[in-house]
Design a protein around this motif. Sequence first.
Motif, PDB file in Angstrom:
ATOM      1  N   GLY A  81       7.359   7.113  -1.856  1.00 37.05           N
ATOM      2  CA  GLY A  81       7.535   6.367  -0.369  1.00 37.05           C
ATOM      3  C   GLY A  81       6.110   6.208   0.330  1.00 37.05           C
ATOM      4  O   GLY A  81       5.114   6.627  -0.049  1.00 37.05           O
ATOM      5  N   ALA A  82       6.324   5.529   1.503  1.00 32.25           N
ATOM      6  CA  ALA A  82       5.029   5.275   2.423  1.00 32.25           C
ATOM      7  C   ALA A  82       4.318   6.501   2.803  1.00 32.25           C
ATOM      8  O   ALA A  82       2.915   6.612   2.827  1.00 32.25           O
TER       9      ALA A  82
ATOM     10  N   ALA B   4       7.780  -0.494  -0.251  1.00 33.41           N
ATOM     11  CA  ALA B   4       6.728  -1.289   0.186  1.00 33.41           C
ATOM     12  C   ALA B   4       5.782  -0.329   0.912  1.00 33.41           C
ATOM     13  O   ALA B   4       6.140   0.312   1.877  1.00 33.41           O
ATOM     14  N   GLY B   5       4.344  -0.211   0.908  1.00 34.22           N
ATOM     15  CA  GLY B   5       3.511   0.251   1.613  1.00 34.22           C
ATOM     16  C   GLY B   5       3.260   1.713   0.816  1.00 34.22           C
ATOM     17  O   GLY B   5       2.264   2.455   1.203  1.00 34.22           O
TER      18      GLY B   5
ATOM     19  N   VAL C 179       5.748  -4.802  -2.072  1.00 37.00           N
ATOM     20  CA  VAL C 179       7.042  -4.829  -2.189  1.00 37.00           C
ATOM     21  C   VAL C 179       7.874  -3.614  -2.688  1.00 37.00           C
ATOM     22  O   VAL C 179       7.330  -2.641  -3.270  1.00 37.00           O
ATOM     23  N   ASP C 180       9.076  -3.582  -2.051  1.00 37.37           N
ATOM     24  CA  ASP C 180      10.091  -2.537  -2.665  1.00 37.37           C
ATOM     25  C   ASP C 180      10.400  -2.913  -4.228  1.00 37.37           C
ATOM     26  O   ASP C 180      10.481  -3.942  -4.586  1.00 37.37           O
ATOM     27  N   GLY C 181      10.265  -1.958  -5.312  1.00 35.06           N
ATOM     28  CA  GLY C 181      10.368  -2.249  -6.679  1.00 35.06           C
ATOM     29  C   GLY C 181      10.163  -1.075  -7.486  1.00 35.06           C
ATOM     30  O   GLY C 181      10.030   0.210  -7.236  1.00 35.06           O
TER      31      GLY C 181
ATOM     32  N   VAL D  58       0.944  -3.710 -11.410  1.00 38.51           N
ATOM     33  CA  VAL D  58       2.182  -4.510 -11.325  1.00 38.51           C
ATOM     34  C   VAL D  58       3.252  -3.861 -10.636  1.00 38.51           C
ATOM     35  O   VAL D  58       3.487  -2.674 -10.767  1.00 38.51           O
ATOM     36  N   VAL D  59       4.059  -4.705  -9.641  1.00 41.00           N
ATOM     37  CA  VAL D  59       5.159  -4.034  -8.876  1.00 41.00           C
ATOM     38  C   VAL D  59       6.529  -5.104  -9.187  1.00 41.00           C
ATOM     39  O   VAL D  59       6.224  -6.228  -8.622  1.00 41.00           O
ATOM     40  N   VAL D  60       7.321  -4.495  -9.872  1.00 42.91           N
ATOM     41  CA  VAL D  60       8.474  -5.460 -10.246  1.00 42.91           C
ATOM     42  C   VAL D  60       9.481  -5.224  -9.048  1.00 42.91           C
ATOM     43  O   VAL D  60       9.850  -4.325  -8.740  1.00 42.91           O
TER      44      VAL D  60
END
Length: 437
Positions: free
Chosen positions: A105-106, A124-125, A64-66, A134-136
């Motif tokens: 970034g990806a 994300a990616g 996810v984005d975070g 962990v990704v918040v």
Amino acid sequence: MTATADAEAAANELTPLADYLGSVLRRLRALPPLDLDLTQSYGNVLAEDVVAPHSYPAFDQAAVDGYAARWEDFSGAGRGAGYASGHAGSPGGRIVRLNVVGDLGAASWRPVRLTPGSCFSVAAGAPLPAGADVVVPVEWTDQGMAAVEIFRVPKRGYGVRRAGEELPAGRLLARAGTYVSPALVAVFAATGLGHVVVRPSPRVVIVATGDELVDVGRGSQPGQVVDANSHALTAAAAEVGALAYRVGICDDDPEALRGLLEDQTLRADLIITTGGTGTGPGDMVRRILTRREGGRAGPVTFTEVALYPGTSLGFGTVGAEEVPVVCLPGEPGAAMIGFEVLARPAINLLAGAEPVFRPSVRAHLLETITSPGGLREFRPAHVAERRGGGYTVQPLPGGPFTLSGLAEANGLMVLGERVTTAAAGSTVDVLLLDRRR
């Protein structure tokens, strides 16, 4: 002898459908394998098992984005995390504050590592920094750029996709005989495959025969019949996954018919003819393809099969390449049923597809019907799922010869050779023609 006894005696001389199909299908072999580019493999059947050459995901990445962080900084074990006053989502009702030390970034590729009290803004990616577990999500934070305040703490591992988590290298992706779907193409591509070995789609040529036939776009006149069969059978072959070619109409001219079939062997893996399978004076297909030459029997054998509708079917090979040929009756309803019971399994077998027959269910019959004794009848019907499980089947008006019934049907009810009456409430077999049940 009574009429009923005469009918039963005639039926006893017919070849059972199961025996006939077995003898035909045993003579066919799947087409030789072909190595195809991945983008061309859709719609074909795998000729060999496919194993993942690489893992998917290929590396630890954000789902996810975070903000990629260390769980220890949320649990209070971290040495560099900052805390602010009360919020229900964070440990002890505190807001967690972390330093944002970079963006990933990806397309990021340089390896980076987290230190206590720090995090990376990630898309994300994007590859995860070393130490992140962990990704918040962005929406759980104040979206800070130099420092971020986290209002809600996820569980350890949230928003993280580990390398090989979904498909580790060496995993069996699909077995031989599997149909290549768009989703399977995606799986192959994601694990690093650029090509696969498949059975090619069979090339099927359809020929309608008869002096009486005229092409579509007009109404029938006395002595004329619009050629519905070659159009319908071409569509039916394409539905199975074949590369279908409609040649059109061939008159009852022996030399023209022989030459046409010989020409088509150059581009066909299977030829389907319709019309001329009977024993009447105008049934040219049967006469030509069973003619003895050089003391040998003709290349095609015609068999009277215990099938309703359309008892007369032909099968053999033509041309120097011995291309298989299936000969179906000329009556449209009988031609369509003949395609279902004979040509469709033949196409599937050539393509390496399994199973070769349509799926079937057992269904409760909604009305009493009669069937000709000694023949296996295939009757258009509508099958529906019942609440609580099981199926019901409603025969469509007009019986198996009606084109309108075939067009409306989503199933073919199968009545065995010994069935003369099937009572309402009894259970019968139904072939499923599509998924709209």
